[in-house]
Write a protein that holds these residues in place. Structure first.
Motif, PDB file in Angstrom:
ATOM      1  N   TYR A  24      -4.381   8.032  14.771  1.00 63.61           N
ATOM      2  CA  TYR A  24      -4.237   6.570  14.949  1.00 63.61           C
ATOM      3  C   TYR A  24      -3.335   6.297  16.149  1.00 63.61           C
ATOM      4  CZ  TYR A  24      -2.906   1.739  13.868  1.00 63.61           C
ATOM      5  OH  TYR A  24      -2.675   0.378  13.927  1.00 63.61           O
TER       6      TYR A  24
ATOM      7  N   ASN B 257       0.835  -1.205   0.000  1.00 60.87           N
ATOM      8  CA  ASN B 257       0.000   0.000   0.000  1.00 60.87           C
ATOM      9  C   ASN B 257       0.868   1.253   0.000  1.00 60.87           C
ATOM     10  OD1 ASN B 257       0.989  -0.634   2.550  1.00 60.87           O
ATOM     11  ND2 ASN B 257      -0.517   0.667   3.539  1.00 60.87           N
TER      12      ASN B 257
ATOM     13  N   GLY C  80       2.247   3.838   2.651  1.00 60.25           N
ATOM     14  CA  GLY C  80       1.260   3.642   3.704  1.00 60.25           C
ATOM     15  C   GLY C  80       1.046   4.947   4.456  1.00 60.25           C
ATOM     16  N   THR C  81      -0.143   5.130   4.938  1.00 63.91           N
ATOM     17  CA  THR C  81      -0.504   6.365   5.649  1.00 63.91           C
ATOM     18  C   THR C  81      -0.765   6.066   7.111  1.00 63.91           C
ATOM     19  OG1 THR C  81      -1.603   7.178   3.661  1.00 63.91           O
ATOM     20  CG2 THR C  81      -2.170   8.268   5.747  1.00 63.91           C
ATOM     21  N   ILE C  82      -0.026   6.721   8.007  1.00 65.18           N
ATOM     22  CA  ILE C  82      -0.359   6.673   9.429  1.00 65.18           C
ATOM     23  C   ILE C  82      -1.048   7.997   9.753  1.00 65.18           C
ATOM     24  CG2 ILE C  82       0.471   6.296  11.774  1.00 65.18           C
ATOM     25  CD1 ILE C  82       1.102   3.982   9.846  1.00 65.18           C
ATOM     26  N   ASP C  83      -2.318   7.896  10.122  1.00 64.41           N
ATOM     27  CA  ASP C  83      -3.100   9.102  10.421  1.00 64.41           C
ATOM     28  C   ASP C  83      -2.687   9.680  11.769  1.00 64.41           C
ATOM     29  OD1 ASP C  83      -5.237   9.020   8.222  1.00 64.41           O
ATOM     30  OD2 ASP C  83      -5.388   7.004   9.060  1.00 64.41           O
TER      31      ASP C  83
ATOM     32  N   VAL D 189       1.765   0.557  14.729  1.00 63.14           N
ATOM     33  CA  VAL D 189       2.146   0.767  13.332  1.00 63.14           C
ATOM     34  C   VAL D 189       2.497  -0.593  12.740  1.00 63.14           C
ATOM     35  CG1 VAL D 189       3.877   1.786  11.793  1.00 63.14           C
ATOM     36  CG2 VAL D 189       2.939   3.124  13.698  1.00 63.14           C
ATOM     37  N   LYS D 190       1.902  -0.892  11.594  1.00 67.47           N
ATOM     38  CA  LYS D 190       2.203  -2.150  10.921  1.00 67.47           C
ATOM     39  C   LYS D 190       2.704  -1.853   9.519  1.00 67.47           C
ATOM     40  CE  LYS D 190      -0.457  -5.090  13.786  1.00 67.47           C
ATOM     41  NZ  LYS D 190      -1.214  -6.317  13.928  1.00 67.47           N
TER      42      LYS D 190
HETATM   43  O1  DUT Z   1       0.924   0.828   6.222  1.00 68.65           O
HETATM   44  C1  DUT Z   1       0.080   1.121   7.073  1.00 68.65           C
HETATM   45  C2  DUT Z   1      -1.120   1.752   6.745  1.00 68.65           C
HETATM   46  C3  DUT Z   1      -2.031   2.033   7.758  1.00 68.65           C
HETATM   47  N1  DUT Z   1      -1.750   1.704   9.050  1.00 68.65           N
HETATM   48  C4  DUT Z   1      -2.701   2.073  10.120  1.00 68.65           C
HETATM   49  C5  DUT Z   1      -2.498   3.525  10.522  1.00 68.65           C
HETATM   50  C6  DUT Z   1      -3.551   4.251   9.764  1.00 68.65           C
HETATM   51  O2  DUT Z   1      -3.890   5.443  10.423  1.00 68.65           O
HETATM   52  C7  DUT Z   1      -4.661   3.225   9.754  1.00 68.65           C
HETATM   53  C8  DUT Z   1      -5.635   3.365   8.625  1.00 68.65           C
HETATM   54  O3  DUT Z   1      -4.941   3.330   7.429  1.00 68.65           O
HETATM   55  P1  DUT Z   1      -5.683   3.648   6.051  1.00 68.65           P
HETATM   56  O4  DUT Z   1      -6.528   4.861   6.184  1.00 68.65           O
HETATM   57  O5  DUT Z   1      -4.651   3.613   4.978  1.00 68.65           O
HETATM   58  O6  DUT Z   1      -6.566   2.329   5.870  1.00 68.65           O
HETATM   59  P2  DUT Z   1      -8.143   2.168   5.667  1.00 68.65           P
HETATM   60  O7  DUT Z   1      -8.305   0.917   4.923  1.00 68.65           O
HETATM   61  O8  DUT Z   1      -8.723   3.433   5.108  1.00 68.65           O
HETATM   62  O9  DUT Z   1      -8.603   1.922   7.159  1.00 68.65           O
HETATM   63  P3  DUT Z   1      -9.473   2.870   8.111  1.00 68.65           P
HETATM   64  O10 DUT Z   1     -10.875   2.650   7.687  1.00 68.65           O
HETATM   65  O11 DUT Z   1      -9.166   2.383   9.487  1.00 68.65           O
HETATM   66  O12 DUT Z   1      -9.021   4.298   7.883  1.00 68.65           O
HETATM   67  O13 DUT Z   1      -4.020   1.952   9.651  1.00 68.65           O
HETATM   68  C9  DUT Z   1      -0.563   1.111   9.389  1.00 68.65           C
HETATM   69  O14 DUT Z   1      -0.271   0.822  10.545  1.00 68.65           O
HETATM   70  N2  DUT Z   1       0.324   0.830   8.389  1.00 68.65           N
END
Ligand code: DUT
Ligand code: MG
Length: 149
Positions: free
Chosen positions: A91, A82, A85-88, A95-96
């Motif tokens: 959050y 991904n 990757g985005t850490i908000d 962290v993964k």
């Molecule tokens: O490589 C990554 C990507 C995301 N995250 C964690 C932190 C991030 O803040 C959260 C949500 O990530 P993202 O918005 O990319 O995923 P989503 O599929 O949109 O999940 P959500 O509905 O929880 O936002 O997952 C990680 O630990 N590692």
């Protein structure tokens, strides 16, 4: 603090208590290398969310990007699926690192291995304004290779 630094709180989790925190390998490195907190074998074509053993509290207005390491990509075909990757900023979980093995051989992640890198970045939030039409441009709706090779 230099103007290009942002302070980010980091919490070591129990299973990462003995591991080094993310760190810069050299003085000019853009990313802090992240260490795996578990042993995982990735079969060819497989993916997994790899534990890192830490959590962050990123200040409002920033994100942290999780990016692949070029050495793993070039030598083994292993990348962050991904990417980036985005850490908000809100959050608070672990962290993964979502690694994918695009290579032909199984790839062994060992606890303590550097598997990705973290880059903090400022975030702009958009204020969407709905309109009835958009201004004309030369490109128009052309994209996806419309300008040729
Ligand atoms: O490589 C990554 C990507 C995301 N995250 C964690 C932190 C991030 O803040 C959260 C949500 O990530 P993202 O918005 O990319 O995923 P989503 O599929 O949109 O999940 P959500 O509905 O929880 O936002 O997952 C990680 O630990 N590692
Ligand atoms: Mg999301």
């Amino acid at each position: 603090m230099p103007s290009n630094e942002v302070t980010i709180a980091v919490l070591r989790l129990v299973h990462g208590a003995d591991l080094p925190l993310p760190d810069y390998a050299t003085a000019g490195a853009a990313g802090m290398d992240v260490i795996a907190a578990e042993n995982v074998t990735l079969a060819p074509g497989a993916r997994a969310a790899i534990a890192t053993g830490f959590a962050l509290a990123i200040p409002n207005g920033y994100e942290v990007q999780v990016r692949p390491r070029s050495g793993l990509a070039l030598k083994h075909g292993v990348t962050c699926l991904n990417t980036p990757g985005t850490i908000d900023s809100d959050y608070r979980g672990e962290v993964k690192v979502i690694l994918a093995n695009l290579g032909q051989e199984p790839f062994v992640v060992g606890r303590g291995d550097r598997i990705a890198q973290l880059v903090p970045a400022p975030v702009l939030r958009a204020d969407l304004v709905e309109v009835d039409s958009l201004d004309a441009t030369t490109r128009g709706a052309g994209g996806f290779g419309s300008t040729g090779r």
